[in-house]
Write an enzyme that holds these catalytic residues in place. Structure first.
Site, PDB file in Angstrom:
ATOM      1  N   THR A 222       0.677  -1.272  -0.024  1.00 47.88           N
ATOM      2  CA  THR A 222      -0.007   0.053  -0.025  1.00 47.88           C
ATOM      3  C   THR A 222       0.878   1.254  -0.037  1.00 47.88           C
ATOM      4  OG1 THR A 222      -0.295  -0.284   2.408  1.00 47.88           O
ATOM      5  CG2 THR A 222      -2.056  -0.990   1.110  1.00 47.88           C
TER       6      THR A 222
ATOM      7  N   CYS B 129       0.510  -2.289  15.549  1.00 44.45           N
ATOM      8  CA  CYS B 129      -0.608  -2.160  14.661  1.00 44.45           C
ATOM      9  C   CYS B 129      -1.708  -2.936  15.326  1.00 44.45           C
ATOM     10  CB  CYS B 129      -0.366  -2.944  13.356  1.00 44.45           C
ATOM     11  SG  CYS B 129      -1.614  -2.718  12.145  1.00 44.45           S
TER      12      CYS B 129
ATOM     13  N   ILE C 134       5.946   1.582   6.916  1.00 48.41           N
ATOM     14  CA  ILE C 134       6.348   0.765   7.931  1.00 48.41           C
ATOM     15  C   ILE C 134       7.810   0.258   8.132  1.00 48.41           C
ATOM     16  CG2 ILE C 134       6.040  -1.499   9.246  1.00 48.41           C
ATOM     17  CD1 ILE C 134       3.140  -1.657   8.034  1.00 48.41           C
TER      18      ILE C 134
ATOM     19  N   CYS D 212      -6.573   6.733  10.791  1.00 42.52           N
ATOM     20  CA  CYS D 212      -7.257   5.402  10.612  1.00 42.52           C
ATOM     21  C   CYS D 212      -8.527   5.261  10.552  1.00 42.52           C
ATOM     22  CB  CYS D 212      -6.488   4.392  11.508  1.00 42.52           C
ATOM     23  SG  CYS D 212      -6.772   2.670  11.296  1.00 42.52           S
TER      24      CYS D 212
ATOM     25  N   LYS E 161     -15.198   2.307   5.088  1.00 41.21           N
ATOM     26  CA  LYS E 161     -14.212   1.575   4.669  1.00 41.21           C
ATOM     27  C   LYS E 161     -14.283   0.516   3.481  1.00 41.21           C
ATOM     28  CE  LYS E 161     -10.706  -1.993   6.446  1.00 41.21           C
ATOM     29  NZ  LYS E 161     -10.040  -2.349   7.599  1.00 41.21           N
TER      30      LYS E 161
END
Length: 435
Positions: free
Chosen positions: A11, A160, A302, A356, A391
């Site tokens: 991503t 996470c 990340i 998020c 989402k």
């Protein structure tokens, strides 16, 4: 002609390849290297883990989409990076030379930290990859045939936490839809967080209250400040500590089916480069996403080193969320282009702000922490059905965007407007010291 290599096609990496090619045009070469020949939309893995999505819904082959944009694609795992020679050695024995390298590999999943926690070894699964989510669904189907205790949560060192809450609530919702919730003898949520809703960033808005109530409403028993030490013979071994880090008790929970978010490490090829990374294998970067040792290596997502927001009794890490990754990618692309064109004084800074949104069955939760550290300019934790719908829409939007080769930003263009948030200035640099 400069050759820019993007390492990783997730991503962060796949949008980076599109954005880099758009920025550099035909005068320079862009190569995308990935251990997988397919793209996977990781945020939807919790749905895959209960059968609400199919693999073909959230994955697709990379090559035809990137090559029509003039991006060279190599589906090989990187074995070693020779930063001095500016060369990447691949699993098939070949090598690729680069002028600039953008690392967007994502993490290595550190199952070895907790014996018995590897999805191939026992009842505890993962939803961190599409492969693991499919395995989790297989184990979940076994649970439906022969119900037993469930344990979901996050291991010590995890960063996470959102997917752990997502998966717990999604599993509970699915069990209710099937009329099987009362057949589960125990359902536990075990986390390294000091309290429910900490999320690795000291909580956001009323995340503590909302998520605590959410778990209680689903009949899920929560255990915080917990360090899972091993999984063996259908038992999860746990040490719980107090706020001073002193052991309060050691206990076990039975687990027929589980899903625990593991700690992350840097991938071996990146972690093995001398002076590039911190002890965890994450790339040490400056405020412009550039390596502190190698000026032609950049990193985003990340793969970069971000220190914990605070020291917690059981180690936790800071999350690297979608908006953060999107912003870092754009900054890295801009700065590499400036380097190539000799405009080294023109630098762009990414953000470490946390944004998020997570699905939780027929509802969802969204949070915005601007900046990541308190005190914040924006500190919002929203909850409701609209987040679930958002989402679903985001998945379709992002996958379509990747297939079309479009690199436009999502968070500022869409999500912020939905939540009534305007763009804010970046947080002070003293809040962004790399670990």
């Amino acid at each position: 002609m400069a050759h820019v290599v993007i390492l990783g096609a997730g991503t962060g990496g796949m949008p980076a390849a599109y954005e880099m090619k758009d920025a550099l045009g035909k005068d320079h070469e862009v190569t995308l290297i990935s251990a997988n020949d397919y793209f996977q939309f990781v945020p939807s893995n919790p749905w895959l883990g209960v059968g609400w999505s199919k693999r073909e819904d959230i994955t697709f082959p990379i090559r035809p989409y990137v090559e029509r944009k003039g991006i060279h694609f190599i589906p090989q795992r990187a074995e070693k990076i020779d930063a001095e020679k500016q060369e990447i050695q691949l699993a098939d024995g070949s090598s690729v030379h680069y002028d600039y390298l953008l690392i967007a590999t994502g993490p290595k999943l550190a199952f070895e930290n907790v014996p018995g926690s590897d999805p191939h070894e026992g009842p505890v699964q993962s939803v961190c990859t599409a492969d693991h989510a499919e395995m989790a669904y297989g184990k979940y189907q076994e649970l439906l045939d022969n119900p037993g205790p469930i344990v979901i949560g996050a291991m010590p060192g995890a960063s996470c936490f959102g997917p752990a809450y997502e998966y717990a609530m999604i599993v509970a919702s699915d069990l209710k839809k099937r009329g099987m919730r009362d057949k589960i003898p125990s359902f536990s949520f075990v986390t390294s967080e000091p309290y429910i809703g900490h999320l690795g960033i000291q909580g956001v808005g009323d995340s503590r209250g909302i998520l605590t109530r959410g778990l209680e409403e689903e009949g899920i028993t929560a255990y915080t400040n917990c360090k899972v030490t091993k999984v063996e013979n259908g038992q999860m071994y746990i040490t719980q500590v107090n706020d001073q880090g002193e052991t309060v008790k050691e206990f076990t929970l039975p687990v027929k089916f589980g899903m625990m978010i593991p700690a992350f490490k840097g991938v071996p090829a990146v972690a093995g480069v001398e002076g590039l990374c911190n002890p965890g294998g994450f790339v040490l970067v400056d405020e412009n996403q550039r390596s502190k040792k190698y000026p032609n290596i950049y990193a985003a997502g990340i793969a970069i080193a971000i220190p914990p927001v605070e020291q917690t009794p059981v180690p936790t890490g800071a999350p690297k969320t979608g908006y953060m990754i999107e912003s870092m990618v754009s900054a890295a692309v801009h700065n590499i282009k400036a380097d190539i064109e000799g405009r080294k004084g023109e630098r762009t800074m990414g953000t470490w702000n946390a944004v998020c949104f997570a699905d939780m069955g027929d509802r969802g939760a969204a949070f915005v922490a601007l900046p990541q550290l308190k005190p914040r300019k924006v500190d919002v934790f929203a909850y409701g059905r609209w987040v679930h719908l958002a989402k679903v829409a985001f998945e379709k939007y992002f996958i379509r965007k990747m297939k079309m080769g479009v690199s436009e930003p999502f968070y500022e263009k869409v999500l912020f407007k939905m939540m009534g948030i305007t763009r804010l200035k970046e947080e002070p640099m003293e809040q962004r010291k790399a670990s």
